[in-house]
Write an enzyme that holds these catalytic residues in place. Structure first.
Site, PDB file in Angstrom:
ATOM      1  N   ASP A 131      40.537  48.010  36.401  1.00 42.62           N
ATOM      2  CA  ASP A 131      41.956  48.204  36.697  1.00 42.62           C
ATOM      3  C   ASP A 131      42.428  49.606  36.344  1.00 42.62           C
ATOM      4  OD1 ASP A 131      43.306  46.304  38.130  1.00 42.62           O
ATOM      5  OD2 ASP A 131      44.672  45.783  36.504  1.00 42.62           O
TER       6      ASP A 131
ATOM      7  N   ASP B 284      46.200  33.765  30.436  1.00 45.36           N
ATOM      8  CA  ASP B 284      45.177  32.758  30.168  1.00 45.36           C
ATOM      9  C   ASP B 284      45.827  31.441  29.731  1.00 45.36           C
ATOM     10  OD1 ASP B 284      46.097  33.903  27.829  1.00 45.36           O
ATOM     11  OD2 ASP B 284      44.124  34.412  27.034  1.00 45.36           O
TER      12      ASP B 284
END
Length: 742
Positions: A152, A455
């Site tokens: 990223d 998450d």
């Protein structure tokens, strides 16, 4: 997806023993009895607080009583939520050797591995290389494994490191097979007590040579011509033009290894290795790690579309090459497959110092609590070391939400080569920054948006859709990761969690409402325990200051030792801490590590949880915006030495240290005043609880006093922080004293 069905069919049609077993923790019944008794004690305490509020004789006494009442309500709420983990703890065992005797390798499902990184300067490329090599070397059919790296940060240094890793893999994989290695991360293997021989020395020299190259490129900040070998590599790096920045660049997808043709030096096929940097634009939202994972879900669907997905952090290397086989012990069970969404392994860490001074082990978060949830609907997803069924990312078990194009369907069969032009063109398209516009990605499909803790939020939402999960905790850790070795890094990580958790609390997915309604009362309370973590700052702050400020003014606010209510306080304190200690030790912890764990909860309550809550509030008032700050994995030699010695590191200035120093100063002063009053003024009986609390905080603040006064190294408390904290502590004392007198 057919491979997963074949694996299940193969195991179910053979008269083989079970591949996994389940047993309930023997202490579950005792936990239920204790919970009933402790609940009665909590109700009695709240009744006592209510009486004190009713009979308050002044505004000051009402304020103090109300503060303690609010504090104990939050503590009771957190305790009740935590009981969900203790009602039905279970432990599982797997038998991978039995599975290999029954299921043919040709029936194993394909596996796509996702590894995420974002900044080569905070997440060293060699750490990523070791993680990638450890999973490339899995004891699993190479033609069924594809490893995708999400960069990223869009860094050419990361791509270079992976190119070097691909070359080294052709030597490393045969070496692992020939010597039957268990440690398949090169760093871990060479750091172990391996048997020295000429072959080992040769492979180690190759590894060190690669490491030097990668470190040199990182130091230069770019890949120079003298490191580029071959036209294919040169073409890959031409994408990094002057207009290419980490915030604004086109998608980059580079196939570094192809499991249909690339072979190691012994002639065996190697798993695929694919580098992916999704398109970035300053004008488009990127949704942090969840966005990166969704880009990988789409790109991998176009190229391989394996029915199983493993997600890993870049510093979380595989510690057991048979882990995928262990996962198949559950995926081969037709009784549970229809609703099984994911299998979570605990996050465990290498490099912890002897007593884990920053409590980075998170034994409850990663081990004890998941075992409790496993007895209900399954553990929460913790971001790394998790095997997903791809199908679970597309709606509930009974109602699949089809993606916008058929190639992204989890049942789609890829019938073209991964480097064919149509495949690469479509892969680049789905990695575009505007691809998700007007689609269900991040909301109904894929990893979920809406919280910095993607998450936690994703696992929670999946279970709300009807998916179950399994906690797999083998004796040999499946994965090992790095830990923060400075206090500020650990607190910044926790502050980010706090902001993300509050985003869930103040959304329509609040676990107390949405959770209890959709996944059951106990599961909802379990998820609420995590989402309300930041509220720990409220009772911590109150108990760190109010009793001590009252003590400094000679005011008693707790029952005398001779009063019956005193024994209630004693039971609640000893009961909570005693149960906490017992669970910690039963899960393999030590008393010293437990002490550091409870100290860090006090520190977090006064720092990262407090500041995380404040930052969340400011963001929603439009005063501040939340960013995603990476936890640094770079190791400074002096910092590392202090960590190994068990010495706290306060060297990096942070406003989060101010409340810690204030509490340390006020509690020390209160302890001195309290002991003086107790033994000179003979008031020990009425001031005992306040003196005890002040002494407890003082003992826990020992590293802070040491950093303020006794140390001269770079890890000492900054002088400006100490001076400012003393000023604020004096101001707080004056304000409190004036309030009492009025």
């Amino acid at each position: 997806m057919e491979s997963l069905r074949d694996c299940t069919t193969s195991s179910s049609t053979t008269s083989a023993p079970a591949f996994h077993t389940l047993r309930q923790a023997r202490r579950a019944a005792l936990n239920r009895v204790f919970a009933a008794v402790y609940s009665c004690a909590i109700l009695a305490l709240l009744y006592h607080h209510a009486l004190k509020l009713i009979h308050s004789t002044s505004l000051a006494s009402f304020f103090i009583s109300l503060s303690l009442f609010i504090s104990d309500i939050f503590l009771a709420f957190m305790w009740v939520n935590r009981q969900s983990f203790r009602m039905n703890q279970v432990y599982r065992s797997e038998f991978p050797e039995k599975l290999k005797e029954v299921v043919n390798e040709s029936d194993f499902p394909a596996l796509d591995v996702f590894i995420c990184t974002a900044d080569p300067y905070k997440e060293p490329p060699m750490s990523l290389v070791n993680t990638a090599l450890s999973v490339i070397a899995y004891e699993y059919p190479a033609e069924k494994v594809s490893v995708y790296i999400s960069d990223d940060g869009g860094s050419q240094m990361t791509l270079f490191a992976l190119m070097e890793a691909a070359k080294f893999a052709s030597h490393w994989l045969p070496f692992c097979r020939k010597n039957n290695l268990v440690d398949r991360s090169p760093d871990a293997y060479f750091a172990s007590n391996h048997t020295p021989c000429s072959e080992t020395e040769k492979i180690e020299i190759m590894y060190e040579s690669m490491k030097i190259k990668v470190d040199n490129v990182l130091e230069r900040g770019k890949v120079d011509e003298d490191y580029i070998i071959g036209e294919e590599e040169r073409t890959a790096f031409t994408k990094w033009t002057n207009e290419f920045t980490r915030q604004d660049h086109p998608p980059v997808i580079q196939v570094l290894l192809d499991n249909s043709k690339d072979k190691d030096i012994s002639g065996h096929l190697m798993p695929s290795l694919i580098y992916v940097a999704r398109e970035k634009s300053r004008t488009s939202p990127h949704h942090f790690k969840a966005g990166a994972l969704n880009a990988l879900v789409r790109v991998s669907a176009i190229m391989t579309n394996a029915p199983i997905i493993l997600t890993l952090d870049c510093d979380m290397y595989s510690n057991d090459p048979q882990t995928p086989i262990r996962v198949l012990c559950y995926l081969s069970d037709p009784k549970i497959l229809s609703t099984l969404g994911y299998i979570q392994f605990p996050q465990k860490f290498h490099g912890l110092n002897e007593n884990d001074i920053y409590a980075c082990e998170y034994k409850y978060l990663f081990i004890a609590n998941p075992a409790g949830l496993d007895g209900l609907s399954g553990p929460n997803y913790v971001g790394s070391g998790c095997f997903f069924r791809r199908r679970a990312l597309f709606g509930g078990p009974l109602t699949m939400i089809s993606p916008e194009i058929p190639e992204l369907n989890p049942h789609h069969v890829v019938d073209k080569h991964i480097q064919s032009q149509p495949i690469l063109e479509l892969a680049h398209k789905v990695a575009g920054c505007n691809y998700e516009n007007n689609t269900s990605w991040g909301y109904k499909n894929g990893f979920k948006y809406g919280s910095l803790v993607e998450d936690y939020f994703t696992g929670y939402r999946l279970q709300g859709e009807g998916w179950k999960a399994i906690f797999c905790n083998p004796k040999r850790p499946a994965f090992l990761g790095d830990v923060p070795i400075s206090l500020v890094d650990g607190l910044n990580q926790c502050k980010r969690w706090a902001i993300g958790l509050l985003e869930v609390v103040f959304s329509k997915y609040n676990p107390m409402i949405f959770g209890t309604r959709n996944i059951g009362l106990l599961m909802g309370l379990g998820y609420a325990h995590y989402s309300f973590w930041p509220s720990w700052s409220i009772p911590t702050t109150i108990y760190a200051f109010i009793p001590q400020l009252a003590l400094l003014n000679g005011v008693s606010i707790f029952p005398k030792v001779s009063e019956p209510w005193f024994f209630l306080y004693g039971f609640l304190f000893l009961g909570a801490y005693g149960q906490h200690l017992l669970e910690f030790v039963l899960e393999g912890g030590t008393i010293q590590r437990w002490w550091n764990d409870q100290r860090m909860w006090m520190i977090r309550g006064l720092s990262c949880f407090l500041f995380g809550s404040l930052e969340y509030l400011l963001k929603h008032l439009g005063i501040s915006t939340t960013g995603f700050n990476l936890t640094s994995k770079v190791v400074d030699d002096e910092q590392s030495k202090r960590y190994e010695q068990g010495v706290f590191d306060f060297g990096v200035p942070s406003p989060m240290f101010v409340p810690l120093v204030m509490a340390a100063i006020i509690n020390l002063a209160a302890l001195v005043r309290g002991l003086t009053e107790a033994f000179v003024g003979r008031k020990l009986e009425e001031l005992f609880v306040q003196v005890f609390i002040a002494g407890f905080v003082v003992v826990n603040s020992a590293p802070i006093y040491e950093a303020m006064v006794l140390r001269s190294d770079k890890g000492r408390m900054p002088n400006k922080t100490t001076s400012f904290s003393i000023f604020l502590a004096l101001a707080l004392y004056v304000i409190f004293s004036l309030t009492l007198r009025n």
